[in-house]
Design a protein around this motif. Structure first.
Motif, short mmCIF file in Angstrom:
data_model
loop_
_atom_site.label_atom_id
_atom_site.label_comp_id
_atom_site.label_asym_id
_atom_site.label_seq_id
_atom_site.Cartn_x
_atom_site.Cartn_y
_atom_site.Cartn_z
N GLN A 67 -7.69 12.14 0.37
CA GLN A 67 -6.50 12.22 -0.47
C GLN A 67 -6.21 10.85 -0.94
O GLN A 67 -6.00 9.80 -0.25
N PRO A 68 -5.86 10.76 -2.41
CA PRO A 68 -5.72 9.30 -2.98
C PRO A 68 -4.60 8.73 -2.48
O PRO A 68 -4.47 7.29 -2.39
N ASN A 69 -3.34 9.41 -1.62
CA ASN A 69 -2.35 8.71 -1.23
C ASN A 69 -2.46 8.13 0.42
O ASN A 69 -1.34 8.04 0.92
N VAL A 70 -3.56 8.42 0.56
CA VAL A 70 -3.82 8.12 2.44
C VAL A 70 -4.48 6.75 2.33
O VAL A 70 -5.57 6.58 1.76
N ASP A 71 -3.85 5.98 3.35
CA ASP A 71 -4.48 4.77 3.59
C ASP A 71 -5.38 5.12 4.87
O ASP A 71 -5.13 5.26 6.05
N THR A 72 -6.76 5.05 4.39
CA THR A 72 -7.72 5.53 5.46
C THR A 72 -7.80 4.62 6.76
O THR A 72 -8.51 5.02 7.64
N LYS A 109 -0.06 3.90 -0.83
CA LYS A 109 -0.86 4.65 -0.07
C LYS A 109 0.25 4.98 1.45
O LYS A 109 0.83 3.70 1.69
N GLN A 110 -0.08 5.94 2.08
CA GLN A 110 0.80 6.03 3.40
C GLN A 110 -0.27 6.25 4.35
O GLN A 110 -1.40 6.57 4.26
#
Lengths: 257, 257
Positions: A132-137, A55-56
């Protein structure tokens, strides 16, 4: 040390250098994402470095009055290259790209005059970024240009879970005076001292609202820069354009890392 | 490659690493320099990296109301470590170090009320910096803290040959409205939004003078920071203290290199 061992060391160093060069010039993944706000179909632009695993931090971008112009796309990609998943939200509707200044003005006037609509529209964009699965919420910020400066401030004044918002030659009219107290993250205002669209009086009014609400904010004011200094038209704006990029990158790094 | 050759390479690498470490932790050369302004004996503080050969850019520092306090000495050394020959000029006179706030106020009031004296006094300090054999006189800037913000603006408004001036929580009262047109270099104002000594109205007045005179300036405004944020007393000031150091270093690098 044997020659063979030395050779393998040299190869390892060369491989490391190539890997580093690859990271710096990663191909960015880009994608248009259609989504809905009520009955309106919107289409935003997602961009991120596909080579990064895990995650980014995420950045929600609020476009200027030109909508999805080439400049908007370029700015989204520039921010993504700093190491973030960027979603440029669509405020106007899928396929609605104004070509003339009167068309732009007509469009932004709709949202400037209907703040609940503006808020709901940008919150729909935030939902896309969040999903988005690659987002660090837990690490999301926003950047808004021009009209997007108004949009971004309305967004954080909803109390949205953003750790920061950066306004780039934003406009600052007609906020609810009490709403600044809802702001959770930091705010950075990057502004031209000769901006005729959002002159010093308007900047000072928003500074006063932020001070009254004890918002954590910074203002960077650039002499000789008018509105839209990110498309520089004089030497002061060339300087402001360079300065803002450094300041924004530093701000995003501070709040998102 | 023979082992002997490889060994010498390893030694060369180790020596280079040691040299690099040495440069990063260079011992600074410090020196008190007595000089005259009229009949008044002054004593300023020179600090630079003795290990650097050739001419270096010079920075004239204008101290705050505390004169040559520990903070002033520490700030001069911090700026010198950025790679400059720093001369902290003496405004008050040799041995005159106020201990209490009333003493400080009495001293700065003399110069605040006599701007020709203030200008001549700081110009005497600039002459000392200029005369240092290791200073490149084509690359000189100034930094002023608090009272030194007033002094530094008076200095550049003489038309002194400085490529830049940075004000750190400076005061901005009673400048000649027309004098800003004499400014030759860039100005950076680093300021707290809650500064009671130089409140927003005062900051906005100097911004107006600079805009009218088309001065090349930047303002960085820090929320929650009062006067003297470089001695932080709250989390906002800790942030402002960190931000100003980065901004000042970047500014000096831009104007002096």
């Amino acid at each position: 040390m044997k020659p063979a061992r030395l050779t393998s060391l040299v190869f390892a160093a060369a491989a490391a250098a190539l890997l580093q060069a690859g990271a710096a010039q990663a191909a960015m993944k880009t994608q248009w994402i259609d989504y809905k706000h009520g009955n309106t179909t919107l289409s935003g632009y997602l961009v991120y470095d596909d080579a990064v695993s895990g995650k980014q931090p995420g950045v929600l971008m609020a476009h200027d009055r030109s909508g999805f112009s080439e400049g908007t796309i370029a700015d989204a990609e520039m921010i993504a290259k700093l190491g973030y998943v960027v979603f440029a939200a669509d405020m106007f509707g899928k396929g609605v790209v104004p070509k003339t200044v009167p068309e732009m003005t007509d469009l932004i006037t709709i949202y400037n005059n209907d703040r609940p609509l503006m808020r709901a529209r940008i919150l729909a964009g935030l939902d896309v970024l969040k999903s988005q699965p690659n987002v660090d919420t837990a690490r999301m910020a926003s950047v808004g240009y021009c009209f997007g400066g108004t949009v971004g401030i309305e967004l954080i004044e909803t109390g949205a879970p953003l750790v920061g918002f950066a306004s780039v030659h934003g406009s600052f009219r007609n906020f609810s005076p009490e709403a600044a107290k809802n702001i959770k993250g930091r705010v950075l205002i990057l502004h031209g001292a000769e901006d005729p669209v959002a002159p010093m009086e308007e900047l000072n009014a928003v500074i006063k609202q932020f001070r009254d609400a004890k918002v954590n904010f910074d203002v960077n004011l650039y002499s000789g820069a008018t509105h839209g200094f990110t498309h520089p038209s004089n030497p002061s704006e060339v300087r402001a354009d360079a300065e803002y990029k450094v300041a924004m990158a530093r701000f995003l790094k501070e709040v998102l890392h």
